[in-house]
Design a protein around this motif. Structure first.
Motif: not given
Length: 171
Positions: A15-26, A122-138
């Motif tokens: 989340a710390q890295t996402v914030r820094k990246m999103l704030e750069r969007v012009p 499993t729900k754990a795998e979906v949480v993992r995929v969600s975090i991975s998707q954040i990283i991928h799209h970032r």
């Protein structure tokens, strides 16, 4: 380390890295896209900001059926809206994750479109995929910003832009 604590640590760090990246969007480039098959920056940044909500969805439902819940992205028009949307989704996803149990994480979750089943995990795998998707799209957003000649923040150490700045400061 138990899995929930591990997920929370990673979720907070990303989340710390996402914030820094999103704030750069012009604000004046929300409709820009690098290629006709690519998302616009608006669509990509909004998707990144909504992904923490998938943690909430994974933990509070048994799945998602696009046939009954067509995807309708929120329309974001500036960085203030974008960051607020991310913070809302992140806070909710984090709270759900902190309050869950290992037993809930072991339950099944299904992504489908009517009869077409895309994944059963499993729900754990979906949480993992969600975090991975954040990283991928970032990372995709980082490429978009680079193409617009916008300095990129570091993710797991300094970026080339930050190293260049440090070198200039030392001269």
């Amino acid at each position: 380390m138990e899995i929930i604590k591990m997920f929370l640590k990673e979720f907070d760090e990303e989340a710390q890295t996402v914030r820094k990246m999103l704030e750069r969007v012009p604000n004046d480039k929300y409709d820009w896209q690098p290629h006709p098959k690519s998302m616009t920056i608006r669509r990509l940044a909004t998707h990144i900001a909504e992904l923490p909500a998938w943690v909430t969805m994974a933990l509070t439902t048994d799945g998602l059926d696009f046939a009954n819940n067509p995807y309708e992205p929120v329309v974001i028009n500036n960085n203030t809206e974008l960051l607020a949307y991310f913070e809302k989704n992140f806070a909710d996803g984090r709270a759900q994750l902190a309050a869950t149990s290992e037993e809930v994480l072991e339950q099944k979750w299904v992504l489908r479109n009517g009869d077409a089943v895309y994944m059963t995990n499993t729900k754990a795998e979906v949480v993992r995929v969600s975090i991975s998707q954040i990283i991928h799209h970032r990372a995709q957003l980082g490429v978009f910003l680079r193409l617009l000649n916008i300095p990129i923040p570091g993710s797991y150490g300094p970026s080339a832009d930050e190293v260049e700045f440090e070198l200039q400061e030392q001269e």
